[in-house]
Design a protein around this motif. Structure first.
Motif, PDB file in Angstrom:
ATOM      1  N   THR A 182      50.172 -40.788  -9.549  1.00 32.79           N
ATOM      2  CA  THR A 182      51.501 -41.334  -9.265  1.00 32.79           C
ATOM      3  C   THR A 182      51.449 -42.867  -9.252  1.00 32.79           C
ATOM      4  OG1 THR A 182      51.143 -41.384  -6.873  1.00 32.79           O
ATOM      5  CG2 THR A 182      52.039 -39.337  -7.810  1.00 32.79           C
ATOM      6  N   SER A 183      52.608 -43.483  -9.136  1.00 32.06           N
ATOM      7  CA  SER A 183      52.658 -44.939  -9.082  1.00 32.06           C
ATOM      8  C   SER A 183      51.980 -45.458  -7.809  1.00 32.06           C
ATOM      9  CB  SER A 183      54.096 -45.436  -9.170  1.00 32.06           C
ATOM     10  OG  SER A 183      54.879 -44.868  -8.156  1.00 32.06           O
ATOM     11  N   GLU A 184      52.000 -44.655  -6.735  1.00 34.40           N
ATOM     12  CA  GLU A 184      51.306 -45.058  -5.510  1.00 34.40           C
ATOM     13  C   GLU A 184      49.795 -45.122  -5.736  1.00 34.40           C
ATOM     14  OE1 GLU A 184      53.627 -42.442  -5.365  1.00 34.40           O
ATOM     15  OE2 GLU A 184      55.217 -43.692  -4.539  1.00 34.40           O
ATOM     16  N   HIS A 185      49.269 -44.171  -6.506  1.00 34.19           N
ATOM     17  CA  HIS A 185      47.839 -44.195  -6.824  1.00 34.19           C
ATOM     18  C   HIS A 185      47.492 -45.452  -7.625  1.00 34.19           C
ATOM     19  CE1 HIS A 185      48.247 -39.643  -6.453  1.00 34.19           C
ATOM     20  NE2 HIS A 185      47.466 -40.014  -5.458  1.00 34.19           N
ATOM     21  N   LEU A 186      48.336 -45.780  -8.591  1.00 35.63           N
ATOM     22  CA  LEU A 186      48.091 -46.968  -9.410  1.00 35.63           C
ATOM     23  C   LEU A 186      48.146 -48.233  -8.562  1.00 35.63           C
ATOM     24  CD1 LEU A 186      50.109 -46.073 -12.637  1.00 35.63           C
ATOM     25  CD2 LEU A 186      47.638 -45.934 -12.272  1.00 35.63           C
ATOM     26  N   ALA A 187      49.103 -48.302  -7.631  1.00 37.74           N
ATOM     27  CA  ALA A 187      49.202 -49.466  -6.751  1.00 37.74           C
ATOM     28  C   ALA A 187      47.948 -49.598  -5.885  1.00 37.74           C
ATOM     29  CB  ALA A 187      50.449 -49.356  -5.877  1.00 37.74           C
ATOM     30  N   LYS A 188      47.445 -48.460  -5.402  1.00 34.53           N
ATOM     31  CA  LYS A 188      46.229 -48.477  -4.587  1.00 34.53           C
ATOM     32  C   LYS A 188      45.036 -48.973  -5.409  1.00 34.53           C
ATOM     33  CE  LYS A 188      43.299 -45.517  -1.745  1.00 34.53           C
ATOM     34  NZ  LYS A 188      43.046 -44.155  -1.272  1.00 34.53           N
ATOM     35  N   LEU A 189      44.920 -48.493  -6.636  1.00 35.19           N
ATOM     36  CA  LEU A 189      43.837 -48.951  -7.511  1.00 35.19           C
ATOM     37  C   LEU A 189      43.960 -50.443  -7.803  1.00 35.19           C
ATOM     38  CD1 LEU A 189      43.650 -45.999 -10.065  1.00 35.19           C
ATOM     39  CD2 LEU A 189      41.867 -46.699  -8.449  1.00 35.19           C
ATOM     40  N   GLN A 190      45.188 -50.908  -8.035  1.00 31.01           N
ATOM     41  CA  GLN A 190      45.392 -52.332  -8.297  1.00 31.01           C
ATOM     42  C   GLN A 190      44.979 -53.163  -7.092  1.00 31.01           C
ATOM     43  OE1 GLN A 190      49.534 -52.240  -9.306  1.00 31.01           O
ATOM     44  NE2 GLN A 190      49.139 -52.095 -11.504  1.00 31.01           N
ATOM     45  N   GLU A 191      45.353 -52.709  -5.894  1.00 34.90           N
ATOM     46  CA  GLU A 191      45.020 -53.445  -4.682  1.00 34.90           C
ATOM     47  C   GLU A 191      43.506 -53.519  -4.465  1.00 34.90           C
ATOM     48  OE1 GLU A 191      45.933 -52.943  -0.021  1.00 34.90           O
ATOM     49  OE2 GLU A 191      47.677 -52.782  -1.353  1.00 34.90           O
ATOM     50  N   GLN A 192      42.801 -52.485  -4.864  1.00 41.33           N
ATOM     51  CA  GLN A 192      41.340 -52.470  -4.705  1.00 41.33           C
ATOM     52  C   GLN A 192      40.657 -53.526  -5.572  1.00 41.33           C
ATOM     53  OE1 GLN A 192      40.172 -48.452  -5.615  1.00 41.33           O
ATOM     54  NE2 GLN A 192      40.714 -47.681  -3.595  1.00 41.33           N
ATOM     55  N   THR A 193      41.344 -54.000  -6.606  1.00 39.50           N
ATOM     56  CA  THR A 193      40.730 -54.974  -7.506  1.00 39.50           C
ATOM     57  C   THR A 193      40.987 -56.413  -7.080  1.00 39.50           C
ATOM     58  OG1 THR A 193      42.650 -55.101  -8.978  1.00 39.50           O
ATOM     59  CG2 THR A 193      40.997 -53.407  -9.461  1.00 39.50           C
ATOM     60  N   TYR A 194      41.819 -56.633  -6.052  1.00 37.27           N
ATOM     61  CA  TYR A 194      42.151 -57.995  -5.623  1.00 37.27           C
ATOM     62  C   TYR A 194      40.960 -58.654  -4.942  1.00 37.27           C
ATOM     63  CZ  TYR A 194      47.107 -56.741  -6.225  1.00 37.27           C
ATOM     64  OH  TYR A 194      48.312 -56.337  -6.714  1.00 37.27           O
ATOM     65  N   SER A 195      40.736 -59.909  -5.290  1.00 35.34           N
ATOM     66  CA  SER A 195      39.745 -60.708  -4.580  1.00 35.34           C
ATOM     67  C   SER A 195      40.430 -61.321  -3.365  1.00 35.34           C
ATOM     68  CB  SER A 195      39.218 -61.814  -5.497  1.00 35.34           C
ATOM     69  OG  SER A 195      40.250 -62.753  -5.770  1.00 35.34           O
ATOM     70  N   GLU A 196      39.666 -61.945  -2.498  1.00 30.21           N
ATOM     71  CA  GLU A 196      40.256 -62.609  -1.329  1.00 30.21           C
ATOM     72  C   GLU A 196      41.168 -63.748  -1.771  1.00 30.21           C
ATOM     73  OE1 GLU A 196      40.241 -61.428   1.671  1.00 30.21           O
ATOM     74  OE2 GLU A 196      38.920 -59.807   1.026  1.00 30.21           O
ATOM     75  N   ASN A 197      40.806 -64.410  -2.846  1.00 22.06           N
ATOM     76  CA  ASN A 197      41.647 -65.483  -3.391  1.00 22.06           C
ATOM     77  C   ASN A 197      42.987 -64.910  -3.870  1.00 22.06           C
ATOM     78  OD1 ASN A 197      42.179 -68.141  -4.081  1.00 22.06           O
ATOM     79  ND2 ASN A 197      41.449 -67.848  -6.179  1.00 22.06           N
ATOM     80  N   ASP A 198      42.938 -63.747  -4.501  1.00 22.48           N
ATOM     81  CA  ASP A 198      44.173 -63.092  -4.942  1.00 22.48           C
ATOM     82  C   ASP A 198      45.054 -62.757  -3.743  1.00 22.48           C
ATOM     83  OD1 ASP A 198      43.302 -63.134  -7.608  1.00 22.48           O
ATOM     84  OD2 ASP A 198      42.396 -61.131  -7.456  1.00 22.48           O
ATOM     85  N   ARG A 199      44.433 -62.248  -2.682  1.00 16.37           N
ATOM     86  CA  ARG A 199      45.188 -61.894  -1.479  1.00 16.37           C
ATOM     87  C   ARG A 199      45.839 -63.136  -0.850  1.00 16.37           C
ATOM     88  NH1 ARG A 199      43.499 -56.647  -0.771  1.00 16.37           N
ATOM     89  NH2 ARG A 199      41.357 -56.265  -1.396  1.00 16.37           N
TER      90      ARG A 199
END
Length: 119
Positions: free
Chosen positions: A65-82
């Motif tokens: 689902t789109s929620e799964h994709l959002a979770k995967l995207q969030e897992q790829t963020y660096s601290e700088n991205d956050r």
């Protein structure tokens, strides 16, 4: 003669069907083991042909689902991205400030970073 017509019709049917293109993807060891275990469980049956890896993968992909994709995207963020995401959120809610000024406010504790609630 009739045999030739039958053979021609069979070859026409084969020619008219679009060929499936195969794509090869690499899996990490853990994912490969999980796939093999699922396939083994799915094939514990008395009748029918064996279930292929591609069928299991296709079914699994259809359940994403789109929620799964959002979770995967969030897992790829660096601290700088956050940091940049928090800055963007702050600017949307409070008006334009520079990233440097935003970092200063965070360090001095004048603002607190917005934490999204995890579901």
């Amino acid at each position: 003669m009739e045999e030739n017509k039958i053979l021609e019709k069979a070859s026409e049917k084969k020619a008219s069907q679009p060929k499936k293109k195969n794509v090869l993807k690499k899996l990490d060891l853990e994912t490969g083991k999980t796939l093999a275990q699922l396939k083994e469980r799915a094939n514990k049956k008395s009748f029918g042909r064996k279930i292929r890896d591609s069928e299991l993968i296709s079914l699994g992909l259809s359940l994403i689902t789109s929620e799964h994709l959002a979770k995967l995207q969030e897992q790829t963020y660096s601290e700088n991205d956050r940091l940049h995401l928090a800055h963007e959120d702050y600017v949307k809610n409070n008006g334009r400030i520079s990233l440097d000024h935003f970092i200063g406010l965070l360090i001095r504790g004048e603002i607190s970073p917005i934490k999204k609630e995890s579901a």
